[in-house]
Design a protein around this motif. Structure first.
Motif, PDB file in Angstrom:
ATOM      1  N   ALA A 282       0.829  -1.207   0.000  1.00 10.21           N
ATOM      2  CA  ALA A 282       0.000   0.000   0.000  1.00 10.21           C
ATOM      3  C   ALA A 282       0.864   1.258   0.000  1.00 10.21           C
ATOM      4  O   ALA A 282       0.579   2.228  -0.721  1.00 10.21           O
ATOM      5  CB  ALA A 282      -0.948   0.002   1.201  1.00 10.21           C
TER       6      ALA A 282
ATOM      7  N   ILE B  94      -5.915   0.919  -2.620  1.00 11.50           N
ATOM      8  CA  ILE B  94      -5.178   0.973  -1.352  1.00 11.50           C
ATOM      9  C   ILE B  94      -5.752  -0.045  -0.369  1.00 11.50           C
ATOM     10  O   ILE B  94      -4.998  -0.768   0.312  1.00 11.50           O
ATOM     11  CB  ILE B  94      -5.232   2.397  -0.764  1.00 11.50           C
ATOM     12  CG1 ILE B  94      -4.407   3.355  -1.639  1.00 11.50           C
ATOM     13  CG2 ILE B  94      -4.702   2.409   0.674  1.00 11.50           C
ATOM     14  CD1 ILE B  94      -4.579   4.811  -1.266  1.00 11.50           C
TER      15      ILE B  94
ATOM     16  N   ILE C  98       1.205   4.277  -2.921  1.00 13.94           N
ATOM     17  CA  ILE C  98       1.044   5.718  -2.664  1.00 13.94           C
ATOM     18  C   ILE C  98       2.287   6.489  -3.103  1.00 13.94           C
ATOM     19  O   ILE C  98       2.189   7.541  -3.756  1.00 13.94           O
ATOM     20  CB  ILE C  98       0.739   5.962  -1.177  1.00 13.94           C
ATOM     21  CG1 ILE C  98      -0.616   5.359  -0.811  1.00 13.94           C
ATOM     22  CG2 ILE C  98       0.766   7.447  -0.850  1.00 13.94           C
ATOM     23  CD1 ILE C  98      -0.904   5.324   0.681  1.00 13.94           C
TER      24      ILE C  98
ATOM     25  N   TYR D  78      -4.523  -3.450  -1.424  1.00 12.77           N
ATOM     26  CA  TYR D  78      -3.104  -3.712  -1.143  1.00 12.77           C
ATOM     27  C   TYR D  78      -2.857  -3.908   0.350  1.00 12.77           C
ATOM     28  O   TYR D  78      -1.936  -4.644   0.743  1.00 12.77           O
ATOM     29  CB  TYR D  78      -2.240  -2.573  -1.693  1.00 12.77           C
ATOM     30  CG  TYR D  78      -2.072  -2.644  -3.190  1.00 12.77           C
ATOM     31  CD1 TYR D  78      -1.526  -3.782  -3.787  1.00 12.77           C
ATOM     32  CD2 TYR D  78      -2.480  -1.603  -4.021  1.00 12.77           C
ATOM     33  CE1 TYR D  78      -1.388  -3.870  -5.161  1.00 12.77           C
ATOM     34  CE2 TYR D  78      -2.348  -1.689  -5.401  1.00 12.77           C
ATOM     35  CZ  TYR D  78      -1.808  -2.823  -5.967  1.00 12.77           C
ATOM     36  OH  TYR D  78      -1.683  -2.917  -7.319  1.00 12.77           O
TER      37      TYR D  78
ATOM     38  N   SER E 204      -8.586   4.622  -4.094  1.00 13.13           N
ATOM     39  CA  SER E 204      -8.991   4.282  -2.724  1.00 13.13           C
ATOM     40  C   SER E 204      -9.316   2.794  -2.613  1.00 13.13           C
ATOM     41  O   SER E 204      -8.951   2.142  -1.632  1.00 13.13           O
ATOM     42  CB  SER E 204     -10.197   5.126  -2.311  1.00 13.13           C
ATOM     43  OG  SER E 204     -11.332   4.825  -3.107  1.00 13.13           O
TER      44      SER E 204
ATOM     45  N   GLY F 261       0.505   2.191  -8.898  1.00 14.87           N
ATOM     46  CA  GLY F 261       0.635   3.550  -8.387  1.00 14.87           C
ATOM     47  C   GLY F 261       1.156   4.512  -9.433  1.00 14.87           C
ATOM     48  O   GLY F 261       0.719   5.667  -9.507  1.00 14.87           O
TER      49      GLY F 261
END
Length: 532
Positions: free
Chosen positions: A390, A483, A394, A486, A480, A439
């Protein structure tokens, strides 16, 4: 000139932050990019205004010329844009675009079918994201215009089907590049359980952002899931206002041209077919030449890994122009219209060329400020191992957003992610690499300085900042969900649980948006009734 570096300083994010913030708040992309470049130039030169100007000039020159030779990678992309502008102008003047729109109107009866055609064409143009955005935009724009689909929605459909498909397709310029990077990572860490190709295939279901972005595109085709700025653009399109006319004519548009001849559908289809065939041929041929020079056995994947995309696109555009010109001879188009083709090709693409040049320049500044290295260093902070996928998603998104390049993000973050994971938890290697890929595509989708975003708005003939602002909410929705997926994947190691988590979050978001749209439609109906 000696440059000051900021790889360990928060100041490194200042140039992209200035450019992006101003672009969104002022909606003046050129001014915002220029100020971002100025801030970066002042940083690397220690605040010396004269030195900053000299540095910016040298960096700008390096885009087209470096080491005493033309920088053909950049020059070819710019030349392709101009040639494509000429091709669009020629197909408009001969009446090919009008004929295709009339032909499609007889077969495509609804707005949904027009959007579906745009979405499905990615499977014919998946070889490269630039190629897809510009070619599909050229084909579909006459049809989406006729059914009053906003240019912002068309740009969204182009952008959100380009990179997500390319990043999951091994036989594409993206796929070949990623497979090469993965191969280097596996070799560096002595991993023999997977080949680079099999690792790439294994990672596809873990690329949650790409998968669910494509699902969201399908959902927006089936249902009118318009919210935020996109809802306003679609509402205006229903009234026949396809883009914001107060901002002028968008790049790539041909509204100022009218058909001078009674062309036929083939005057559009045959040049596009020539564009596809010629481009793919030269992509494989240039890759094969590169393999031969290095005494490497030929393979299709190897050819795409070593291909010269820019040169292939130029050859493809020249081939398409040759076919379009040959077809136009039978129509007796006057000489002055041939001159108008060249003039309009340059004028129509000038806004895109200007933004793209500035985007490349700020990317060079950001590289020298070392924004990417600073963001990458944040991944080395101590954290629970299960958070890595995650967090890497990001950080890769932040890097691609700040630098405007997903490929550059791949090159930096994939090896870094592998180094971190192999020390902490080797079992999370492929999930973490997948998170980086996802990402990077997410950040690329959101970034106003991304070349893919710029070319998607050009292909759709949409104002660039309108495309950025209308696509952003859709990208954030999928991000969202990704995330959450992940986090579950990192904690459990289960791809299926990750997919299930993403699916549930995604479904709940769509249900909420569907309910929101129904209530908005009911409110509009009440207002319309009250007005009567």
């Amino acid at each position: 000139m000696e440059l000051i570096q900021y790889s360990d300083s928060l100041l490194s994010v200042l140039p992209p932050l200035v450019a992006v913030t101003l672009a969104i708040t002022t909606r003046r992309v050129v001014l915002s990019l220029g100020l971002g470049i100025l801030v970066g130039a002042l940083l690397v030169t220690g605040g010396d205004l004269l030195a900053a100007g000299q540095y910016a000039g040298q960096s700008a020159l390096a885009i087209a010329w470096s080491d005493g030779m033309p920088n053909w990678g950049s020059v070819n992309i710019l030349l392709f844009l101009v040639l494509l502008g000429c091709l669009i102008a020629l197909m408009t003047l001969t009446g090919g675009s009008r004929a295709f729109a009339l032909w499609a109107q007889q077969r495509i009866k609804t707005r949904r079918q027009a959007k579906l055609m745009t979405g499905l064409l990615v499977f014919l143009f998946f070889i490269d994201d630039y190629f897809h955005s510009l070619a599909v935009g050229t084909i579909c724009r006459p049809v989406t215009d006729r059914y009053r689909i906003s240019r912002a929605k068309l740009a969204y459909l182009l952008d959100s089907t380009a990179a997500p498909v390319c990043v999951m397709t091994p036989v594409s310029s993206w796929g070949a590049y990623i497979v090469a990077l993965i191969g280097g990572i596996l070799t560096a860490h002595g991993i023999q359980d997977h080949s680079a190709f099999s690792a790439f295939i294994t990672m596809i279901p873990m690329n949650f952002y790409a998968l669910f972005t494509l699902l969201l595109v399908i959902a927006t085709i089936i249902w009118p899931l318009d919210f935020g700025a996109m809802a306003r653009h679609e509402e205006q399109a229903g009234k026949g206002i396809l883009y914001d006319h107060s901002k002028g004519t968008p790049p790539g548009a041909s509204e100022t041209l009218e058909a001078m001849c009674n062309g036929q559908v083939r005057d559009l289809i045959l040049p596009i077919v020539a564009l596809v065939i010629t481009t793919i041929y030269f992509m494989i041929a240039s890759g094969a030449d590169s393999l031969a020079q290095s005494n490497t056995a030929f393979s299709v994947l190897g050819a795409f890994e070593n291909t010269n995309v820019g040169l292939s696109l130029v050859y493809g555009a020249l081939g398409a122009l040759a076919v379009a010109a040959a077809l136009s001879l039978r129509l007796g188009m006057p000489l002055r219209q041939w001159l108008a083709v060249l003039r309009h090709g340059i004028v129509a693409m000038w806004p895109a060329l200007r933004i793209l040049l500035l985007a490349w320049l700020i990317a060079a500044v950001i590289r020298d400020v070392q924004t990417g290295k600073y963001l990458a260093s944040m991944a080395q902070l101590a954290m629970p191992v299960w958070l890595l996928p995650a967090v890497l998603f990001i950080l890769a998104g932040a890097m691609a957003f700040s630098t405007g390049t997903s490929w550059g993000t791949f090159g930096i973050m994939l090896p870094l992610a592998a180094d971190l994971v192999m020390v902490a938890e080797p079992a999370l290697l492929l999930p973490s690499l997948s998170a980086v890929l996802a990402g990077a595509v997410f950040g690329d989708h959101c970034s106003p300085i991304s070349d893919t975003t710029i070319l998607s708005s050009t292909g759709a003939a949409s104002h660039h900042i309108d495309h950025v602002l209308t696509q952003l909410p859709y990208a954030l929705l999928v991000a969202s969900s990704s995330i959450a997926a992940y986090l579950v994947l990192g904690a459990t190691g289960s791809v299926w649980l990750g997919l299930l988590t993403c699916s549930l979050w995604f479904a709940l978001s769509l249900a909420f948006l569907h309910l929101l749209n129904r209530r908005r439609a009911q409110a509009h109906a009440v207002l319309a009734t009250a007005a009567i």
